[in-house]
Design a protein around this motif. Structure first.
Motif, PDB file in Angstrom:
ATOM      1  N   PHE A  24      23.952  22.149  35.201  1.00 44.46           N
ATOM      2  CA  PHE A  24      22.669  22.504  34.591  1.00 44.46           C
ATOM      3  C   PHE A  24      21.540  22.383  35.614  1.00 44.46           C
ATOM      4  CE2 PHE A  24      18.711  21.431  32.483  1.00 44.46           C
ATOM      5  CZ  PHE A  24      18.647  22.325  31.426  1.00 44.46           C
ATOM      6  N   TRP A  27      21.856  25.271  38.251  1.00 45.92           N
ATOM      7  CA  TRP A  27      21.464  26.591  37.748  1.00 45.92           C
ATOM      8  C   TRP A  27      19.968  26.658  37.480  1.00 45.92           C
ATOM      9  CZ3 TRP A  27      24.388  30.286  38.942  1.00 45.92           C
ATOM     10  CH2 TRP A  27      25.785  30.190  38.903  1.00 45.92           C
ATOM     11  N   LEU A  28      19.375  25.560  37.037  1.00 49.36           N
ATOM     12  CA  LEU A  28      17.922  25.544  36.856  1.00 49.36           C
ATOM     13  C   LEU A  28      17.220  25.700  38.195  1.00 49.36           C
ATOM     14  CD1 LEU A  28      15.434  25.178  35.095  1.00 49.36           C
ATOM     15  CD2 LEU A  28      15.689  22.699  35.338  1.00 49.36           C
ATOM     16  N   LEU A  99      19.451  30.042  32.285  1.00 51.57           N
ATOM     17  CA  LEU A  99      18.618  29.327  33.253  1.00 51.57           C
ATOM     18  C   LEU A  99      18.173  30.240  34.386  1.00 51.57           C
ATOM     19  CD1 LEU A  99      20.421  25.873  33.424  1.00 51.57           C
ATOM     20  CD2 LEU A  99      18.260  26.434  32.298  1.00 51.57           C
TER      21      LEU A  99
END
Length: 453
Positions: A24, A27-28, A99
């Motif tokens: 996460f 990808w952010l 994202l």
């Protein structure tokens, strides 16, 4: 207690999956830094996912990229969805795609609101002036690395050069170039020519055993279509039934749904058609506003085709009959929805089958040739981007079949040239990290823009 690491048939050693929380964050980070169009975004993913994290090998990365290059729509977000799916299946693909999109959606919506309310966003241009130079340096670095890893034989170099010339000088249709390379590689693979064998993976890279590649079930395609087709088209059908075919929201939904299936070759290949229809046919905005929207889309993260949100915003702002700001927000979000939902459909439906083709010699030969052509494609995008960063006006020189960009030398922007040279030095001489290059160039661009504009 945490689950035990998975075992694979290839080794007795356990394979540790990448934690979803860490994915996460990565990808952010990619979504926040995804400037520079497809070339910059592919370069960014290559640098972070392969070089920095080692989550995927160059071979699997290029295999995924080859498939995405054949699809309609923005290839960079499709590549993110594909790799997210490889890492964590459907939830990984959703996370990676969302994202990748959300920072650009939020940034462009905020800028669209400011544009509607203030009409002058010179400070935004100043803020991102240096960022473009940094992105150009990152793209150049990606072309160099990709050529070194993906080519390796004279034939593949010739394919890359041919793809570049066809796109840059002859204006050949993008799908024709990629399909032509694929057919050539297919013949080479069937005949067992060594030049069309896939490039050897880099030493010390990912072993890819943690990547998902289970074969699809017989219900995979019907189930995928049953989920994603209604998500994509049901809102448009409901708008048409409740508001009528002449309502601005219905028109936005239908127009951008159609656009989503014909955008082969990326945003630049379809921008002229979209601009003509949005300006002359629908009257949602003027030609000058279309150029302003393109500038905003180029200076925000996410795919350049995100300009559809700006177009939908102005259409809803002016013609919805609602409060203008509310109408603009709804129009922009609707255009974004019908443009990008198909990206998830193409990947989730096709990726399991594409993964099953990796070990077939003929298919491997075709994809190796497409990989070589992709180097030429990215070089073409990089040069296009470079010319438009350095020159305020770019015309076209034609001679027979040749059609080359002709920059107006009087419009060369000296500060842009200084920033590009500075960014290249940071990248190749001082070998600074990604954040350092982006931060230094963005700060320098902001300072120059505010002091000397």
């Amino acid at each position: 207690m945490p689950p035990a690491p998975a075992m694979t048939p290839h080794s007795d050693a356990p394979v540790q999956e990448i934690p979803l929380r860490e994915a996460f964050r990565v990808w952010l980070r990619i979504g926040l830094l995804s400037f520079g169009g497809p070339a910059g975004q592919i370069a960014l993913m290559q640098r972070i996912l392969i070089d920095e994290k080692g989550w995927i090998s160059e071979k699997r990365f290029l295999h995924a990229l080859n498939y995405c290059m054949l699809l309609p729509g923005p290839e960079a977000i499709q590549l993110a969805i594909y790799i997210g799916w490889l890492l964590h299946r459907t939830r990984g693909g959703l996370m990676a795609g969302l994202l990748f999109l959300l920072p650009g959606v939020i940034a462009l919506m905020a800028l669209s609101l400011l544009y509607a309310l203030a009409g002058n966003l010179d400070w935004v241009e100043a803020l991102f002036f240096g960022l473009k130079a940094a992105v150009l340096a990152i793209v150049v670095s990606a072309v160099v690395r990709l050529a070194g890893r993906a080519l390796g034989t004279p034939v593949r170099y010739l394919i890359a050069a041919g793809a570049f010339v066809a796109l840059f000088a002859l204006g050949a249709p993008f799908p024709l170039v990629v399909l032509g390379a694929g057919l050539l590689g297919l013949v080479g693979g069937l005949r067992g020519w060594q030049s069309f064998q896939p490039p050897a993976p880099a030493e010390g890279g990912s072993d890819d055993r943690h990547l998902h590649s289970a074969p699809p079930s017989r219900w995979h395609v019907p189930r995928t279509l049953a989920i994603w087709l209604p998500l994509w088209l049901l809102p448009v059908a409901l708008l048409a039934l409740t508001l009528g075919g002449d309502n601005v929201f219905t028109r936005i939904g239908l127009f951008f749904s159609q656009l989503a299936v014909v955008t082969f070759g990326g945003a630049y290949a379809v921008l002229s058609y979209m601009a003509q229809q949005a300006v002359e046919n629908y009257g949602w905005l003027s030609a000058g506003e279309m150029l302003d929207g393109l500038g905003l889309a180029e200076t925000t993260p996410g795919p350049l085709i995100m300009i559809v949100q700006f177009v939908g915003f102005l259409g809803g702002l002016r013609d919805s009959g609602l409060d203008p700001i509310l109408g603009g927000i709804l129009g922009g979000l609707l255009a974004t929805w019908v443009t990008f939902v198909p990206c998830f459909l193409w990947i989730f439906m096709g990726a399991p089958y594409v993964e099953g083709l990796r070990q077939r010699p003929a298919i491997s030969g075709a994809l190796a040739a497409i990989t070589a052509a992709v180097v030429g494609v990215i070089l073409n995008l990089a040069l296009w981007f470079a010319v438009h960063v350095l020159f305020a006006q770019v015309g076209e020189w034609r001679a027979g079949l040749l059609a080359l960009p002709r920059p107006e030398w009087a419009t060369l922007e000296p500060w842009a040239l200084v920033l590009v040279l500075f960014a290249l030095a940071c990248q190749f001489v001082f070998r600074l990290g990604l954040f350092s290059v982006l931060g230094l160039c963005a700060s320098a661009g902001l300072l120059i823009g505010l002091l000397f504009a």
